[in-house]
Design an enzyme around this catalytic site. Sequence first.
Site, PDB file in Angstrom:
ATOM      1  N   HIS A  41      12.289  -1.211  19.866  1.00 36.42           N
ATOM      2  CA  HIS A  41      12.590  -0.319  21.154  1.00 36.42           C
ATOM      3  C   HIS A  41      14.139  -0.559  21.535  1.00 36.42           C
ATOM      4  O   HIS A  41      14.658  -1.475  22.117  1.00 36.42           O
ATOM      5  CB  HIS A  41      11.844  -0.693  22.536  1.00 36.42           C
ATOM      6  CG  HIS A  41      11.463   0.358  23.501  1.00 36.42           C
ATOM      7  ND1 HIS A  41      12.226   0.230  24.585  1.00 36.42           N
ATOM      8  CD2 HIS A  41      11.032   1.481  23.515  1.00 36.42           C
ATOM      9  CE1 HIS A  41      11.975   1.179  25.349  1.00 36.42           C
ATOM     10  NE2 HIS A  41      11.102   1.956  24.431  1.00 36.42           N
ATOM     11  N   TYR A  42      14.925   0.240  21.033  1.00 36.98           N
ATOM     12  CA  TYR A  42      16.467   0.360  21.077  1.00 36.98           C
ATOM     13  C   TYR A  42      17.060  -0.701  20.419  1.00 36.98           C
ATOM     14  O   TYR A  42      17.544  -1.724  20.930  1.00 36.98           O
ATOM     15  CB  TYR A  42      16.931   0.456  22.365  1.00 36.98           C
ATOM     16  CG  TYR A  42      16.615   1.750  23.174  1.00 36.98           C
ATOM     17  CD1 TYR A  42      17.215   2.701  22.768  1.00 36.98           C
ATOM     18  CD2 TYR A  42      15.564   1.731  24.098  1.00 36.98           C
ATOM     19  CE1 TYR A  42      16.628   3.894  23.421  1.00 36.98           C
ATOM     20  CE2 TYR A  42      14.899   2.565  24.875  1.00 36.98           C
ATOM     21  CZ  TYR A  42      15.723   4.084  24.213  1.00 36.98           C
ATOM     22  OH  TYR A  42      15.360   4.894  25.183  1.00 36.98           O
TER      23      TYR A  42
END
Length: 131
Positions: A41-42
């Site tokens: 996630h990112y």
Amino acid sequence: MISPVLAPVEVVRPPAVDGKGRFRALAEVTVGADETVLPGHYPGFPIFPGVCVIECVRLGALQAPPPEAGPLALVSVDTARFLSPVFPGDRLRLELTWSGGPGAWTCGGEVATHRAVAARVRLRFDGGGEA
């Protein structure tokens, strides 16, 4: 049910009735750098996913239900509004407010970090008797 959140949710203040007849409780959880959802996630700038913030509220709600509630099951996520990011290492403060009654309960959760309110979530639960 398997949770995507590894960190334990701690009840800091068990449910008690407020001046408006609602049950209010407080729980906290620390987002560890070892959370399995973070690497994807990112990448390079990990942010705790919103669905995991909702899950923290669900876990807190199940650990701090109203005293007269029986076993509760999540029925729906009525609302979720994300206001600021949650990062690894953040300690989340979960202000839980219960309304309803046996058979149908709603739990509003305000999630905050040391920086700001991160999210406001409202969950609907079934259980604890006849509606």
